[in-house]
Design a protein around this motif. Structure first.
Motif, PDB file in Angstrom:
ATOM      1  N   LYS A 389     -53.256 -20.109  15.704  1.00 50.99           N
ATOM      2  CA  LYS A 389     -53.969 -19.886  16.952  1.00 50.99           C
ATOM      3  C   LYS A 389     -53.207 -18.898  17.837  1.00 50.99           C
ATOM      4  O   LYS A 389     -51.990 -18.748  17.726  1.00 50.99           O
ATOM      5  CB  LYS A 389     -54.172 -21.203  17.698  1.00 50.99           C
ATOM      6  CG  LYS A 389     -55.122 -22.155  16.982  1.00 50.99           C
ATOM      7  CD  LYS A 389     -55.391 -23.393  17.828  1.00 50.99           C
ATOM      8  CE  LYS A 389     -56.390 -24.306  17.121  1.00 50.99           C
ATOM      9  NZ  LYS A 389     -56.685 -25.523  17.943  1.00 50.99           N
ATOM     10  N   THR A 390     -53.929 -18.236  18.721  1.00 48.24           N
ATOM     11  CA  THR A 390     -53.321 -17.311  19.668  1.00 48.24           C
ATOM     12  C   THR A 390     -53.245 -17.973  21.036  1.00 48.24           C
ATOM     13  O   THR A 390     -54.261 -18.409  21.577  1.00 48.24           O
ATOM     14  CB  THR A 390     -54.120 -16.001  19.751  1.00 48.24           C
ATOM     15  OG1 THR A 390     -54.126 -15.375  18.454  1.00 48.24           O
ATOM     16  CG2 THR A 390     -53.496 -15.038  20.754  1.00 48.24           C
ATOM     17  N   ALA A 429     -50.161 -12.585  24.822  1.00 47.99           N
ATOM     18  CA  ALA A 429     -50.919 -13.287  23.788  1.00 47.99           C
ATOM     19  C   ALA A 429     -50.123 -13.265  22.492  1.00 47.99           C
ATOM     20  O   ALA A 429     -49.761 -12.203  21.988  1.00 47.99           O
ATOM     21  CB  ALA A 429     -52.273 -12.626  23.588  1.00 47.99           C
ATOM     22  N   THR A 431     -49.756 -14.977  18.504  1.00 48.21           N
ATOM     23  CA  THR A 431     -50.321 -15.771  17.419  1.00 48.21           C
ATOM     24  C   THR A 431     -49.214 -16.597  16.779  1.00 48.21           C
ATOM     25  O   THR A 431     -48.198 -16.052  16.340  1.00 48.21           O
ATOM     26  CB  THR A 431     -50.978 -14.869  16.358  1.00 48.21           C
ATOM     27  OG1 THR A 431     -52.014 -14.111  16.987  1.00 48.21           O
ATOM     28  CG2 THR A 431     -51.590 -15.701  15.239  1.00 48.21           C
ATOM     29  N   PRO A 445     -49.872  -9.584  19.310  1.00 51.97           N
ATOM     30  CA  PRO A 445     -50.836  -8.535  18.978  1.00 51.97           C
ATOM     31  C   PRO A 445     -50.560  -7.271  19.774  1.00 51.97           C
ATOM     32  O   PRO A 445     -49.453  -7.075  20.288  1.00 51.97           O
ATOM     33  CB  PRO A 445     -52.181  -9.168  19.355  1.00 51.97           C
ATOM     34  CG  PRO A 445     -51.916 -10.629  19.464  1.00 51.97           C
ATOM     35  CD  PRO A 445     -50.493 -10.725  19.926  1.00 51.97           C
TER      36      PRO A 445
END
Length: 458
Positions: A389-390, A429, A431, A445
């Motif tokens: 999940k991010t 953000a 991951t 990212p």
């Protein structure tokens, strides 16, 4: 020119003590003290203590024993102060047990530290455990910009102190006093100042934080939910948290705040202490197993990604095997993302300490081991569910290796990020790629997803 004096502060226990220690350091900075991480070079050592459990108090006396030995060997004239809840509870008894101590100061009096230290510096042995009429927060200097930045982009902010609940195991009403809430306007001003100095996340703290009822700028009492709504309007404040809560004060407006405030993180520490109604009644908790489960249901309905942590006491006087099994069943039903579990520790002067049905120590140890095993499995399952999940991570400090930064997830987990396209103080953000027992790891990212804060880059 007088050389700067060195200050070493060691905190025991809760977040309230961390905040208090920082404010003591801010107060003494005006007296020419600079902080050090080495007690051996300190001119003043302050132990900011916790009295919740017996071991916490005994750790303080062990630390004082080490300080006495080091002071004798070095021939130093270091001043030693004991602050916090052990100081409040034991007062002059600390002086008797530990002659190395020069000053004992309770948690409501640390704004008086400069004058108390001047008296101690003249050879007096000073004890101040009064509950002063004046509000200590009105007399405490604000931290400097440099001090705030050095502490990182996440900060504690006391909004409430004391407790009126009188759980039968707890000393807080005696060491911290009755519930007192700071005026909302003063909290907002302090928050704005912290955010202006680079803070991105605030954790509102209090012994019973969701009992907050401070006077608002409109002259009326504000709830914690209303206070957080106002704080959420501060430009640059990205995250809000609060701790520690009591189930009895979890009102509908606070549950709604979890739904309506994006700044409020989806992680709530809500102590239950036991899954047995009989034990909860003996503890004078004022809530039942079912009312706690109803709160969990309503909170999760308000915010689907909410995770919960809690506190548990095992081996409370009168706890049977069936009572303990009820606690295990509650853990299985709720699925906690984290928790603290402890063996019951009698605190002098509390009603439970004199209860006739004390649980044997070996039984308490066996129960604690079983509960911790279950809680660890529950936490591991939650952590594992985040893999792939991010999450938005607040980057807080440098990692162990070059190119690493360490931040906090919305769920308070430590997350290691390698070569992030961002800096300390940014929200990024990330991951999640690895899940370990003590931390997560992830990759970032594209840089466009990062949210820099101009105040941190200035």
């Amino acid at each position: 020119m007088q050389q700067p004096r060195k200050l070493y502060v060691k905190s025991f226990g809760c977040q309230m003590n961390v905040y208090d220690s920082q404010r003591m350091a801010d107060t003494l900075a005006r007296e020419g003290f600079t902080e050090t991480q080495d007690p051996a070079e300190a001119d003043l050592v302050i132990l900011n203590t916790c009295h919740i459990r017996e071991k916490a108090a005994e750790k303080v006396y062990s630390e004082l024993g080490r300080l006495r030995k080091a002071k004798q060997e070095a021939g130093a004239d270091t001043l030693v102060a004991v602050a916090g809840c052990v100081a409040q509870a034991e007062g002059a008894e600390i002086m008797r047990r530990a002659p190395v101590v020069d000053l004992v100061v309770g948690p409501q009096s640390y704004h008086r530290l400069p004058e108390l230290l001047r008296a101690a510096g003249k050879g007096e042995r000073v004890v101040d455990t009064a509950f002063p009429v004046e509000d200590k927060f009105d007399h405490l200097p604000a931290p400097s910009r440099a001090a705030t930045r050095a502490r990182g982009p996440a900060a504690f902010l006391t909004v409430q102190e004391g407790c009126d609940k009188f759980c039968t195991f707890c000393v807080v009403p005696y060491t911290r006093g009755a519930e007192v809430s700071r005026p909302a306007g003063k909290i907002l001003a302090e928050a704005e100042r912290l955010v202006g100095q680079g803070v991105r996340e605030l954790t509102l703290i209090g012994q019973n934080v969701n009992a907050y009822h401070g006077e608002g700028p409109d002259g009326r009492p504000w709830s914690l939910a209303r206070l957080m709504g106002a704080l959420a309007g501060i430009d640059g404040l990205a995250r809000l948290r609060y701790t520690t809560s009591h189930p009895r004060d979890m009102g509908a407006d606070l549950i709604a705040a979890h739904r309506d405030l994006p700044q409020l993180m989806p992680y709530l520490h809500l102590p239950v202490q036991s899954g047995s109604d009989k034990v909860l009644d003996l503890m004078n908790r004022g809530h039942s197993r079912q009312t706690y489960l109803d709160l969990v249901r309503d909170l999760r309905a308000a915010r689907r990604d909410l995770a919960l942590s809690s506190d548990f006491i095992v081996g409370f006087p009168g706890e049977s095997d069936a009572d303990f099994e009820a606690t295990l069943e509650l853990v299985r039903e709720v699925g906690f993302a984290g928790a603290y579990a402890f063996k019951y520790s009698p605190r002098p002067g509390t009603p439970a300490a004199g209860h006739g049905s004390q649980v044997p120590e070996d039984v308490k140890s066996e129960r604690l081991k079983a509960l911790q095993k279950l809680l660890e499995a529950s936490k591991a399952a939650f952590d594992k569910s985040l893999q792939g999940k991010t999450l938005e991570i607040l980057l807080e400090k440098s990692g162990r290796y070059p190119g690493q930064l360490i931040g906090r997830s919305p769920y308070l987990q430590s997350v290691v990020v390698t070569d992030p396209p961002a800096a300390i103080g940014d929200l990024l953000a990330v991951t999640i790629t690895e899940v370990g027992p003590n931390s997560l790891a992830g990759r970032a990212p594209a840089p466009a997803l990062s949210r820099p804060l101009a105040a941190m880059e200035a």
